[in-house]
Design an enzyme around this catalytic site. Structure first.
Site, PDB file in Angstrom:
ATOM      1  N   SER A 291       1.091  -1.231   0.260  1.00 18.40           N
ATOM      2  CA  SER A 291      -0.102   0.048   0.065  1.00 18.40           C
ATOM      3  C   SER A 291       0.832   1.320  -0.050  1.00 18.40           C
ATOM      4  CB  SER A 291      -0.854   0.124   1.273  1.00 18.40           C
ATOM      5  OG  SER A 291      -2.000   0.967   1.068  1.00 18.40           O
TER       6      SER A 291
ATOM      7  N   LYS B 204      -0.287   7.499   0.457  1.00 20.02           N
ATOM      8  CA  LYS B 204      -1.214   8.231  -0.034  1.00 20.02           C
ATOM      9  C   LYS B 204      -2.571   7.914   0.338  1.00 20.02           C
ATOM     10  CE  LYS B 204       1.810   9.787  -3.841  1.00 20.02           C
ATOM     11  NZ  LYS B 204       3.123   9.322  -2.927  1.00 20.02           N
TER      12      LYS B 204
ATOM     13  N   LEU C 240      13.164   6.096  -3.887  1.00 16.65           N
ATOM     14  CA  LEU C 240      13.861   6.562  -4.621  1.00 16.65           C
ATOM     15  C   LEU C 240      14.277   5.806  -5.713  1.00 16.65           C
ATOM     16  CD1 LEU C 240      16.315   8.633  -2.175  1.00 16.65           C
ATOM     17  CD2 LEU C 240      14.838   9.740  -3.943  1.00 16.65           C
TER      18      LEU C 240
ATOM     19  N   THR D 259       7.074  21.212  -8.099  1.00 15.50           N
ATOM     20  CA  THR D 259       5.595  21.723  -8.109  1.00 15.50           C
ATOM     21  C   THR D 259       5.502  22.893  -7.385  1.00 15.50           C
ATOM     22  OG1 THR D 259       5.110  19.881  -6.655  1.00 15.50           O
ATOM     23  CG2 THR D 259       4.592  19.641  -9.186  1.00 15.50           C
TER      24      THR D 259
END
Length: 644
Positions: free
Chosen positions: A434, A437, A476, A499
């Site tokens: 999982s 998020k 990573l 972002t």
């Protein structure tokens, strides 16, 4: 016909030339040790009558000692790497041989076993009992000496002789790994590295020697040592080194003008730390950002995996492929790789053949989709797995925002079909991969993974299969993650795009994350959702800056960093441990159990999935609730852009 005879096994496994060489040498050594024993016993004035005694007993000594040397697999030793365990086995072999000879010749049990054989009737002059002790010591000395001779030459004589080539090298770490590297350097015919000293954070080791090389002090004096000893290369040989310390060491080395920095590989995929110079890696951004101290119970994991048929879905992906490689190191009966990407499976098969050649025949690459119920059933019927690692999923957050029905099909229905098949096949444990998020989800991907967790918990108890989910953050270097994107942008001269300047994420290297998944798999009990401690969250800007510096460039000057704005479904900070759930500690310091009151029965899950099926298949017909509406209805913490 197969045989369990150790001698046959040795003959089959050893190269013939090596066996013949050592067998011949041992024959000479055993003969010499017996003769010298008699000479020592009689102070080098051997009575004539003992000549015949030596000739008659020599065949017994040869047969008995050569047999026990073969029995204890001494002829399988590679003398270039002979170690303490090998020496211990040689000692055992010669000890048992000497005991058998003593029993046979001295007739300890009363009967005279050899009187019927005139050739062996050697007791006319009496066999001196002290010979057994003298002969045993001499045999041990000679046999050990022969085996250790090449290593003595390579590691002692040659090192202090004329061969002093390679870059002047400093090793960080004066423990077992540092010692292994030093020995491997000494054995090489030629090497890129010439060790001149070691550093270790244990102040008590300063001034001591490891394999003849001095420990010069702690890492606090690294800058001075590099200058004083004209260091040209640095090897970091501490497997458990935290990335904070690692970054400090690398920064100091670079500021001192040192660019040749090597590090031992992440050994979490091997439970036997056999490090060689050829395995050394260049220092990478993953090491400086994500490498953490991870300790796992290798014995417990081996007990869990050994001799078991293991199925890994998504086996060609970043996480699935690493699960496969680490699982292969624990001697499973069979590993079934399940993925719809045939190219990735082909590459995995070649990788397994290189690293685990003995297991290659038992690594089965199976092309298929977890959403295909017929294919899933075929795989479970054909291989009857005992453990399932379910890593197949759609994972890219922005992509799934534009393809919500596909996310539902793969992440929810794919998990459902795998769980259902596992129960029907009597799988022992089902481990779902999982994500962080899934906590307070703001994206389609996170919400569908949370629903997949609910599916697993609902199936738990419906059969003998234990279902657990393991939740962790970003790894990573995984496909489609930020690091490969940065590297691609860097290759084209930038800029690197972020972002938001405050965007933070938990990061861990793939091998470390998978090691903790395996640890969690033996800790978790049916219905548990386990959470991995990913360390301290790192800002994406910091990651970009470190990557630029690693390439010898200056951020914002040589390579710019631009901010592009948050994408759909993203949030500034991913929660792992939340007030919504809380956690329970386990025996592993980096694995926790998430508290959760959110549980559904299997009947409730089936009813929900019927609605999701209609939504996924009908499209936007204006009457059926869409996927996002259903996710908001059934995932109580799901809050997407439209709801905020």
């Amino acid at each position: 016909m197969p045989t369990n005879n150790p001698l046959h096994s040795i003959l089959a496994r050893c190269p013939s030339r090596r066996f013949i060489f050592f067998f011949t040498i041992d024959t000479i050594v055993i003969t010499a040790s017996l003769c010298i024993s008699f000479l020592i016993r009689f102070e080098f004035v051997l009575p004539v009558e003992y000549y015949g005694l030596i000739l008659r007993t020599l065949p017994l000594f040869l047969v008995c000692k050569l047999f026990f040397l073969a029995w204890f697999r001494i002829y399988g030793i590679t003398w270039k790497y002979v170690g303490l365990q090998d020496m211990y086995n040689i000692g055992k072999a010669l000890f048992f041989a000497e005991v058998v000879l003593m029993v046979f010749i001295l007739n300890i049990f009363g009967a005279h076993p050899i009187k019927a054989f005139p050739y062996l009737h050697v007791f006319d002059v009496g066999f001196p009992r002290s010979i057994f002790m003298i002969d045993g010591l001499l045999s041990l000395l000679f046999v050990l000496g022969v085996r250790a001779s090449k290593r003595i030459f390579l590691e002692i004589i040659r090192r202090h002789g004329v061969i002093r080539q390679g870059s002047r090298t400093l090793i960080i770490g004066a423990g077992n790994t540092g010692d292994i590297l030093l020995r491997d350097m000494a054995r090489q015919e030629s090497t890129r590295f010439y060790p001149v000293g070691l550093l270790d954070d244990n102040v008590l080791k300063a001034g001591t020697y490891v394999n003849g090389i001095e420990v010069l002090g702690t890492t606090e004096i690294l800058r001075d040592i590099i200058a004083d000893y004209r260091i040209e290369a640095l090897i970091i040989a501490i497997p458990s080194l935290n990335y904070h310390i690692l970054r400090r060491i690398c920064d100091t080395a670079r500021e001192s003008g040192l660019t040749n920095i090597k590090i031992i590989p992440r050994i979490y995929d091997f439970h036997k730390p056999e490090i060689r110079l050829k395995d050394l890696e260049d220092i990478s951004i993953e090491d400086l950002i994500g490498r953490q101290t991870v300790t796992v119970d290798f014995e417990g994991i081996e007990s869990f995996l050994k001799g078991t048929v293991i199925l890994v879905t998504g086996a060609g992906g970043s996480i699935g492929s690493e699960i496969v490689m680490q699982v292969c190191g624990f001697d499973p009966a069979k590993v079934v790789l399940f993925d719809y990407d045939e190219t990735a499976l082909h590459n995995m098969r070649q990788k397994i053949q290189r690293r685990f050649p003995l297991l290659a025949e038992n690594a089965v690459c199976t092309v298929g989709d977890v959403r295909d119920e017929v294919r899933v059933h075929e795989v479970f019927t054909a291989y009857s797995p005992g453990i399932v690692f379910h890593a197949a999923a759609y994972k890219h957050v922005p992509m799934m925002e534009f393809n919500p029905r596909e996310a539902v099909k793969s992440n929810i229905f794919g998990t459902y079909l795998m769980a259902k098949a596992s129960v029907e096949a009597g799988v022992h444990k089902f481990v779902m991969i999982s994500t962080d998020k899934a906590v307070m989800p703001t994206s389609i991907m996170g919400a569908t993974k949370r629903m997949a967790e609910n599916v697993c918990r609902a199936f738990n108890g419906s059969g003998r299969t234990e279902f657990i989910a393991v939740r962790f953050g970003n790894v990573l270097g995984s496909r489609g993650s930020v690091l490969p994107l940065f590297l691609e942008q860097l290759k084209h001269g930038g800029p690197l795009t972020v972002t938001h300047k405050d965007m933070r994420r938990y990061f861990m290297t793939i091998p470390e994350a998978v090691s903790l998944v395996l640890q969690a798999s033996i800790i978790g009990r049916g219905g548990d959702v386990l959470v991995l401690d990913m360390g301290v969250p790192i800002t994406i800007v910091k990651l970009a800056e470190e990557l630029i510096k690693m390439h010898g460039l200056e951020p914002y000057k040589d390579i710019d960093i631009q901010f592009t704005g948050m994408r759909p479904g993203e949030k500034l900070f991913e929660e792992l441990l939340t007030a919504e759930e809380g956690t329970i500690a386990t025996k592993s310091e980096k694995v926790f159990i998430a508290r959760s009151s959110e549980r559904f029965t299997l009947d409730e899950i089936n009813a929900m999935l019927a609605e999701f099926h209609r939504a996924a298949e009908s499209g936007d017909d204006g009457q059926t609730p869409d996927v996002k509406t259903l996710l908001r209805r059934y995932i109580k913490h799901y809050c997407d852009d439209a709801a905020r």
